[in-house]
Enzyme design. Sequence first.
Site, PDB file in Angstrom:
ATOM      1  N   PHE A 102       0.875  -1.093   0.223  1.00  0.00           N
ATOM      2  CA  PHE A 102      -0.023  -0.161  -0.109  1.00  0.00           C
ATOM      3  C   PHE A 102       0.673   1.694  -0.045  1.00  0.00           C
ATOM      4  O   PHE A 102       1.707   1.108   1.068  1.00  0.00           O
ATOM      5  CB  PHE A 102      -1.364  -0.061   1.117  1.00  0.00           C
ATOM      6  N   GLU A 103       0.253   2.410  -0.934  1.00  0.00           N
ATOM      7  CA  GLU A 103       1.044   3.226  -0.926  1.00  0.00           C
ATOM      8  C   GLU A 103       1.456   4.294   0.414  1.00  0.00           C
ATOM      9  O   GLU A 103       2.480   4.710   0.119  1.00  0.00           O
ATOM     10  CB  GLU A 103       0.109   4.478  -1.913  1.00  0.00           C
ATOM     11  N   ALA A 104       0.603   4.262   1.434  1.00  0.00           N
ATOM     12  CA  ALA A 104       0.861   4.258   2.430  1.00  0.00           C
ATOM     13  C   ALA A 104       1.516   4.458   3.289  1.00  0.00           C
ATOM     14  O   ALA A 104       2.301   5.139   4.483  1.00  0.00           O
ATOM     15  CB  ALA A 104      -0.630   5.092   3.273  1.00  0.00           C
TER      16      ALA A 104
END
Lengths: 341, 341, 258, 258
Positions: free
Chosen positions: C51-53
Amino acid sequence: MRLNCNMEMKILKEGSGEIFCKNTPSEVREWTRKNKTRALIDKRMPIKEAIKKFVHNGDYLAIGGFGHIRIPMVSIYEIVRQHIKDLSVAGHTAVQDIDMLMAGGCVKNVDIAYVVGFELRGLSGVQRRLFESGEVKKTEYTNGAMAYRLRAGAQGIPFIPVKVMLGTDTMLHSPGKVVRCPFTGEKVLLLPSLNPDVLIMHAHRADIYGNVQIDGHIVKDDLQARASKRVIVTVEEIISDDSIRADPGKTIIPFYMVDAVIEQPWGSHPGNMPYKYYFDHEFTEEYLAAGRDKDLKVIERWLDDWVYSFEDFDEYLTKLGSKRLYRLKDDEFLRVKNGGR
Amino acid sequence: MRLNCNMEMKILKEGSGEIFCKNTPSEVREWTRKNKTRALIDKRMPIKEAIKKFVHNGDYLAIGGFGHIRIPMVSIYEIVRQHIKDLSVAGHTAVQDIDMLMAGGCVKNVDIAYVVGFELRGLSGVQRRLFESGEVKKTEYTNGAMAYRLRAGAQGIPFIPVKVMLGTDTMLHSPGKVVRCPFTGEKVLLLPSLNPDVLIMHAHRADIYGNVQIDGHIVKDDLQARASKRVIVTVEEIISDDSIRADPGKTIIPFYMVDAVIEQPWGSHPGNMPYKYYFDHEFTEEYLAAGRDKDLKVIERWLDDWVYSFEDFDEYLTKLGSKRLYRLKDDEFLRVKNGGR
Amino acid sequence: MSRNYTLRELMACVAAKQLEDGKAVAVGTGLPLVATMLAQQTHAPNLVIIFEAGGIAPQLPILPISVGDSRTIHKALCTTTLIDIMDTIRRGYVDYAFLGGAQIDSYGNLNSTMIGDDYEKPKVRFPGSGGANDFGSLAWETLIIMDRHSPRRFVKKVDFITTPGYLYGPGAREEEGLSENTGPSRVITDLCLFDFEPESKRMRLIACHPGVTVEDVIKATGFEIIIADNVRTTDPPTEEELRLLHEVIDPLGFVFKK
Amino acid sequence: MSRNYTLRELMACVAAKQLEDGKAVAVGTGLPLVATMLAQQTHAPNLVIIFEAGGIAPQLPILPISVGDSRTIHKALCTTTLIDIMDTIRRGYVDYAFLGGAQIDSYGNLNSTMIGDDYEKPKVRFPGSGGANDFGSLAWETLIIMDRHSPRRFVKKVDFITTPGYLYGPGAREEEGLSENTGPSRVITDLCLFDFEPESKRMRLIACHPGVTVEDVIKATGFEIIIADNVRTTDPPTEEELRLLHEVIDPLGFVFKK
């Protein structure tokens, strides 16, 4: 204030230093796609096999830790034992690690940020001989510059602007190029990114997949792992992946970057493993004295005694003896020396 | 393979986007010397005072967290309450935080990576109105690009090469410039660094000096704190500096970067504070519905009810009620909802 | 048409099948994440979700609502930063990225920025790139999910290229400086499945959903499509897939509204 | 000369006095660190010590032997990375850096790379920059400690500029692109204390150690020095300073050999 200068970025000055690591981020990226798995697989193997498989003659080698701290000595000994040749090495505050590689005849080129010195202990005889004769080639950088090159390698960009080295001979003996920033007009130095062929590093803990934890300062192991093609991690202890999942913020390097995991307590000896054991000061002094002897047989004999004659690191630890080792724990915790037993 | 091309770096293409944050790293560095202390001093103060002191009309504002995660809502409410005007904002996957600032009339310019959307919940009425009318100005980036700009700001270099945005309209509406790498010949996009005037962020823990800990993903708070001139940190809990010293690897942001520390449990509501509390889904849906109403009085009334009418965040929490809040803890831990009491 | 599944369910199942086991995928939330979770629950247990975060390889207990919410780091192997994830993708570790958008053209260029021809005053302003341009620029393969397949969404020329597909044709990505050997590989819609013809880099119909004809797809698409020699029919969801979607992945009905 | 202190002890005490309370200093090990610890034990309890390898504000229990060893992170407020420390210095948070070298010229340019005129085959090869060039380029003030003050070490032209002083004169640092308002501010030797004349950026004698004359300094220096109007005499170490040096800071005698 920011300008939109719209100028050409003329190269105003450039260094003559050779770039020893030829990998570009774009090539390394393609290589990664084809050669590295993203699956969770058991990556344990004997150190002998890991070095044989992943460290080749002519490779560009990065080394974890800093000075005498958290250095991957078990891998260093094995590289010397296997007589790997023509390495280019990131001399990024490298002390006993690079010295032993050079004593073993493994090194052809060095990117120098800090080498030759044993800090307060003085200069290395081995390295002085090889650098002063010109036998080993070199290019100049700084500790910051090497870290910035690794940051660029980790980010997958082919160069990075920095504000160090400007105006000095250090810069003139690097491959850096001075240009003006097209947004502010100020001068910056552009350095090529660094993507080593292989990293050897020693950490406190990992699981069998290669999720790595380090206690205390990380120095540059995080960047080096991200920038390098291959990563060999030796650890004081292998732990369960449940423990990793219980504290995922502690994972400094995720598994897919790692190629081999080797459990080797005391694997940094004679280096200092923070929160585990302190330097073996006497050991380093003896080694340094051997390297300074004008009679080259003295350092050869040292290598025979402490590297070539052993089958593996366990024999080395046996020779050191547990009393000596446990004393290093006392030193680490500033306890009265009694060997802990 | 690496080339030593020795070419001029011609600017081959460039975007027309305005750079809203005018600070350069060299200016910010000078400013830091004169305006920030390196001493360990107690930085606690009421949120009202922190916002008044450190957030000014016309500032460029960075916001911690991501989407609905770990967003500094207590600071957002206070900025709206103090009617601060003409902010430029880093729209770096900003959802309810930026929306409320825009509803409150605080925003003049936005660097857009992701705004307007409430993720799966759909688009914001408030932001559509302000962006589609052209009332709020904008420049286009990506989440990666904004992070790279912050990395450059944190590193103190005026630009950074990246491998995103190339070939797209996103690039044409940014201030990026395309050049060839003087080491490999490949095209890269140069982006200006970003050094915000002020960062507001919410974290799990800090000591009174501003040594900050975050549990779980850090997102971009580390970079933003390093790049920004001023840093306001609200935390779920203030802890002793002994606790900080017992686990210094947990300190994501060291004290000298921080200007104000405010203890505010639930300070991210209605956002999600990992390992503490989950979203208040209903709250966000109600807010979003108010913003979508064609009658602008509806969102004004919402702001009256939930922002302007309160003296502080405690009154807001009282209105929410502890039962509702404790239910968010159950949600976070995937427990049956019973309000925990 | 009488069927025991919805088109969104079908899309999730078709999308899931595009993911190979032992690979890594960068994904947001919504239908793409549902498809990813389904793949992990079926043929690809060793799929690594990123996930990007900053969440890496979590054990997702339930569908996250928000990109980066607590679920995306649940028992993760690593939690890190957004920039570290972007770097990881650029370094070549991420095989797939999952994207969507408001408009798409025949080269797979995506618009998630605006509708209209005046950038300053768009008819509709959308969120912008988010991480989409980064993913589409850096990941090896981009998988695209587009529902409401229609000539308004499948257009000759998108109003704004937010995220690069093959831009203006073969070699264009490389010419502009994007990472080599990357680009969109599949488009999953509520009518059919496309790949991209290797020579022209243009969208090619390779499968229609049950009950959908090639003619239906042509009519719903605002640009000329290439039609593969053998257009297959996609497999309808199995009972087990439907059970997983509703009971395990999205029991609260965020994506499959109840 | 009969004195109850050594020149190294004196140098440590004089160096310590250059550090203001409430400021931050980046330092390695050896005499500079001894001086820093002494300052913290005396007039500057709020001095923030930062180590290149990643230790921030430790409570140093004893003198570290190696740059970055366990002592440098003992009860630290933060442990981080080398690059983070370099970034921090560039961002303006670090007031002082402490350096030394094999040679120095009148502009404070330092050589820690080599002696000789052939880079490929130097007479003596030294370690190189390490973090010295970074510190000297980025920190606000550079404090330099040089023992064995002699014409061989204080030279007209250093064999290699490893770390920038004022390079070739006023404005040179700015011209070359280095951070503005930075550069060496003090040189502490075993004979005396220099600062740099603001106009010429050249070394200026401001104090001699007890028993040392201006003439002694001139003779020991291979370049022409500027002499301040009032050359002071440095204060000899107090009993308390000597006690701190030997009992608290370096009880094992690494720097002050027993």
